[in-house]
Design a protein around this motif. Structure first.
Motif, PDB file in Angstrom:
ATOM      1  N   GLY A 160       0.851  -1.246  -0.124  1.00 46.16           N
ATOM      2  CA  GLY A 160      -0.098  -0.038   0.057  1.00 46.16           C
ATOM      3  C   GLY A 160       0.979   1.403  -0.019  1.00 46.16           C
ATOM      4  N   ASN A 161       0.378   2.169  -0.585  1.00 48.16           N
ATOM      5  CA  ASN A 161       1.004   3.636  -0.511  1.00 48.16           C
ATOM      6  C   ASN A 161       2.313   3.491  -1.014  1.00 48.16           C
ATOM      7  OD1 ASN A 161      -0.587   5.733   0.781  1.00 48.16           O
ATOM      8  ND2 ASN A 161      -0.558   4.443   2.624  1.00 48.16           N
ATOM      9  N   VAL A 162       2.567   3.109  -2.281  1.00 50.17           N
ATOM     10  CA  VAL A 162       3.769   3.027  -3.020  1.00 50.17           C
ATOM     11  C   VAL A 162       3.628   3.805  -4.048  1.00 50.17           C
ATOM     12  CG1 VAL A 162       5.380   1.467  -4.550  1.00 50.17           C
ATOM     13  CG2 VAL A 162       4.523   0.572  -2.234  1.00 50.17           C
ATOM     14  N   THR A 163       4.578   4.816  -4.178  1.00 47.79           N
ATOM     15  CA  THR A 163       4.839   5.612  -5.218  1.00 47.79           C
ATOM     16  C   THR A 163       5.846   5.204  -6.114  1.00 47.79           C
ATOM     17  OG1 THR A 163       3.946   7.522  -4.139  1.00 47.79           O
ATOM     18  CG2 THR A 163       5.202   8.141  -6.138  1.00 47.79           C
ATOM     19  N   VAL A 164       5.462   5.120  -7.670  1.00 46.79           N
ATOM     20  CA  VAL A 164       6.469   4.833  -8.691  1.00 46.79           C
ATOM     21  C   VAL A 164       6.838   5.998  -9.584  1.00 46.79           C
ATOM     22  CG1 VAL A 164       7.003   3.325 -10.559  1.00 46.79           C
ATOM     23  CG2 VAL A 164       5.784   2.461  -8.550  1.00 46.79           C
ATOM     24  N   GLY A 165       7.904   6.684  -9.589  1.00 43.79           N
ATOM     25  CA  GLY A 165       7.948   7.924 -10.162  1.00 43.79           C
ATOM     26  C   GLY A 165       7.944   7.858 -11.892  1.00 43.79           C
ATOM     27  N   ASN A 166       7.933   8.950 -12.511  1.00 44.54           N
ATOM     28  CA  ASN A 166       7.663   9.088 -13.849  1.00 44.54           C
ATOM     29  C   ASN A 166       8.816   8.410 -14.642  1.00 44.54           C
ATOM     30  OD1 ASN A 166       7.134  12.484 -13.041  1.00 44.54           O
ATOM     31  ND2 ASN A 166       5.582  11.253 -13.983  1.00 44.54           N
ATOM     32  N   TYR A 167       8.571   7.493 -15.405  1.00 48.03           N
ATOM     33  CA  TYR A 167       9.392   6.832 -16.462  1.00 48.03           C
ATOM     34  C   TYR A 167      10.184   5.694 -15.772  1.00 48.03           C
ATOM     35  CZ  TYR A 167       8.873  11.131 -18.970  1.00 48.03           C
ATOM     36  OH  TYR A 167       8.349  12.147 -19.592  1.00 48.03           O
ATOM     37  N   ALA A 168       9.877   5.573 -14.231  1.00 52.58           N
ATOM     38  CA  ALA A 168      10.523   4.353 -13.550  1.00 52.58           C
ATOM     39  C   ALA A 168       9.885   3.114 -13.806  1.00 52.58           C
ATOM     40  CB  ALA A 168      10.349   4.658 -11.949  1.00 52.58           C
ATOM     41  N   ALA A 169      10.730   2.018 -13.970  1.00 49.87           N
ATOM     42  CA  ALA A 169      10.405   0.677 -14.219  1.00 49.87           C
ATOM     43  C   ALA A 169      10.529  -0.224 -12.801  1.00 49.87           C
ATOM     44  CB  ALA A 169      11.140   0.196 -15.473  1.00 49.87           C
ATOM     45  N   VAL A 170       9.444  -0.984 -12.728  1.00 51.88           N
ATOM     46  CA  VAL A 170       9.800  -1.845 -11.478  1.00 51.88           C
ATOM     47  C   VAL A 170       9.720  -3.331 -12.366  1.00 51.88           C
ATOM     48  CG1 VAL A 170       9.004  -3.140  -9.281  1.00 51.88           C
ATOM     49  CG2 VAL A 170       8.512  -0.376 -10.062  1.00 51.88           C
ATOM     50  N   SER A 171      10.835  -4.198 -12.357  1.00 59.95           N
ATOM     51  CA  SER A 171      11.045  -5.228 -13.198  1.00 59.95           C
ATOM     52  C   SER A 171      10.380  -6.601 -12.846  1.00 59.95           C
ATOM     53  CB  SER A 171      12.521  -5.458 -13.319  1.00 59.95           C
ATOM     54  OG  SER A 171      12.984  -4.489 -13.896  1.00 59.95           O
ATOM     55  N   ILE A 172      10.384  -7.606 -13.619  1.00 60.45           N
ATOM     56  CA  ILE A 172       9.633  -8.690 -13.324  1.00 60.45           C
ATOM     57  C   ILE A 172       9.731  -9.176 -11.888  1.00 60.45           C
ATOM     58  CG2 ILE A 172      11.260 -10.124 -14.471  1.00 60.45           C
ATOM     59  CD1 ILE A 172       8.976 -11.642 -15.916  1.00 60.45           C
ATOM     60  N   GLY A 173       8.644  -9.481 -11.234  1.00 58.98           N
ATOM     61  CA  GLY A 173       8.708 -10.303 -10.008  1.00 58.98           C
ATOM     62  C   GLY A 173       9.035  -9.612  -8.837  1.00 58.98           C
ATOM     63  N   ALA A 174       9.225  -8.252  -9.093  1.00 54.80           N
ATOM     64  CA  ALA A 174      10.001  -7.512  -7.771  1.00 54.80           C
ATOM     65  C   ALA A 174       8.865  -7.329  -7.049  1.00 54.80           C
ATOM     66  CB  ALA A 174      10.419  -6.037  -8.368  1.00 54.80           C
ATOM     67  N   THR A 175       9.059  -7.054  -5.452  1.00 52.90           N
ATOM     68  CA  THR A 175       8.406  -6.748  -4.695  1.00 52.90           C
ATOM     69  C   THR A 175       8.724  -5.366  -3.807  1.00 52.90           C
ATOM     70  OG1 THR A 175       7.777  -9.192  -4.076  1.00 52.90           O
ATOM     71  CG2 THR A 175       7.475  -7.633  -2.079  1.00 52.90           C
ATOM     72  N   VAL A 176       7.836  -4.565  -3.565  1.00 57.37           N
ATOM     73  CA  VAL A 176       8.089  -3.303  -3.138  1.00 57.37           C
ATOM     74  C   VAL A 176       7.014  -3.148  -1.713  1.00 57.37           C
ATOM     75  CG1 VAL A 176       8.075  -0.868  -3.356  1.00 57.37           C
ATOM     76  CG2 VAL A 176       8.517  -2.494  -5.131  1.00 57.37           C
ATOM     77  N   LYS A 177       7.826  -3.012  -0.590  1.00 59.43           N
ATOM     78  CA  LYS A 177       7.257  -2.892   0.781  1.00 59.43           C
ATOM     79  C   LYS A 177       6.068  -1.615   0.632  1.00 59.43           C
ATOM     80  CE  LYS A 177       9.220  -0.990   4.237  1.00 59.43           C
ATOM     81  NZ  LYS A 177       8.704  -0.290   5.583  1.00 59.43           N
ATOM     82  N   HIS A 178       5.126  -1.533   1.752  1.00 62.05           N
ATOM     83  CA  HIS A 178       4.428  -0.415   1.572  1.00 62.05           C
ATOM     84  C   HIS A 178       5.099   0.946   2.067  1.00 62.05           C
ATOM     85  CE1 HIS A 178       4.748  -1.886   5.864  1.00 62.05           C
ATOM     86  NE2 HIS A 178       4.450  -0.621   6.076  1.00 62.05           N
ATOM     87  N   ASN A 179       4.560   2.087   1.712  1.00 67.83           N
ATOM     88  CA  ASN A 179       4.809   3.213   1.882  1.00 67.83           C
ATOM     89  C   ASN A 179       6.338   3.612   1.326  1.00 67.83           C
ATOM     90  OD1 ASN A 179       2.854   3.635   3.643  1.00 67.83           O
ATOM     91  ND2 ASN A 179       3.708   3.203   5.508  1.00 67.83           N
TER      92      ASN A 179
END
Ligand SMILES: CC(C)(COP(=O)(O)OP(=O)(O)OC[C@H]1O[C@@H](n2cnc3c(N)ncnc32)[C@H](O)[C@@H]1OP(=O)(O)O)[C@@H](O)C(=O)NCCC(=O)NCCS
Length: 222
Positions: A160-179
């Protein structure tokens, strides 16, 4: 309901996935593919390349009111093509497409030029800005913010509450913690577990993810 005409710009493998979404969504009818590197008449999944980007004004005269969707996976290249198209056709109408199997929760905002693929989950009050790609089976939890021209690859999980910036890429299978906040032009590598914020133009990967190096705007990552 009568389907609306749409041109797909980019006749690559990414376009194959997008064609399938458009067919299943049943809102648009693909009237042609536009690709400056392919010959007229070449086919992708039964749809023909009908011209190059420069041919769009003529093609749009024949299909008045038609929309356009850019089928280019690389975030920076998608942006460059969008700018080129805006110069050629200032009043261009960009469409979004959402696979019927995607789960979109309440109060989610979705911009133009967005592609949301099969099995994606976007939870409450998230914002998906213009020209974002939410790839197959990616999940974005509540209050996520995917800024313009960003992308999440297949199987990505954002808390929850994750921000992904302009032009940013989160690649295959990655996990991003909340906030967590990911900067503009950043790349989070395949399979990473991101527990800390990521700076603009940084590449981070590993478990837990560490900053590996800086990247220049537009550097290839696919
Ligand atoms: C982040 C990324 C762009 C890094 O690519 P790169 O800088 O070209 O890295 P390289 O392939 O040259 O690898 C350099 C080293 O880092 C390692 N490495 C690269 N990416 C890694 C990752 N995500 N996690 C762990 N190690 C990684 C490589 O194994 C290699 O190690 P070695 O020198 O011991 O052999 C790439 O890993 C990635 O995630 N690409 C996007 C894939 C994707 O999402 N595809 C689906 C699109 S739909």
């Amino acid at each position: 309901m009568e389907k609306k005409a749409i041109f797909i710009v980019g006749a690559s493998e990414h376009a194959k996935v997008i064609i399938d979404i458009i067919e299943k969504e049943s809102v648009y009818e693909v009237v042609g593919l536009i690709d400056s590197f392919k010959n007229k008449g070449e086919e992708v999944l039964g749809y023909k390349v009908v011209g190059k980007e420069e041919d769009l004004p003529e093609l749009l005269k024949k299909h008045e009111g038609a929309s356009v969707l850019i089928a280019i996976g690389d975030n920076w290249v998608r942006h460059l093509v969008m700018e080129k198209l805006m110069n050629i056709v200032p009043h261009i109408k960009f469409a979004s497409t959402i696979h019927p199997s995607a789960q979109i929760a309440k109060h989610v905002k979705i911009g133009k030029g967005v592609v949301i693929m099969a099995g994606a989950i976007i939870n409450s009050e998230s914002v998906i800005e213009d020209f974002v790609i939410v790839n197959t089976k990616a999940s974005i939890d509540h209050d996520g913010l995917l800024k313009s021209f960003s992308s999440v690859a297949p199987g990505v999980t954002l808390g929850g509450n994750v921000t992904v910036g302009n032009y940013a890429a989160v690649s295959i299978g990655a996990t991003v913690k909340h906030n967590i906040s990911i900067g503009n032009h950043a790349v989070i590598g395949a399979g990473a577990v991101l527990l800390k914020n990521c700076d603009d133009n940084a590449m981070m990967y590993g478990v837990p993810a560490k900053e590996i190096r800086k990247r220049e705007t537009g550097d290839k990552y696919l």
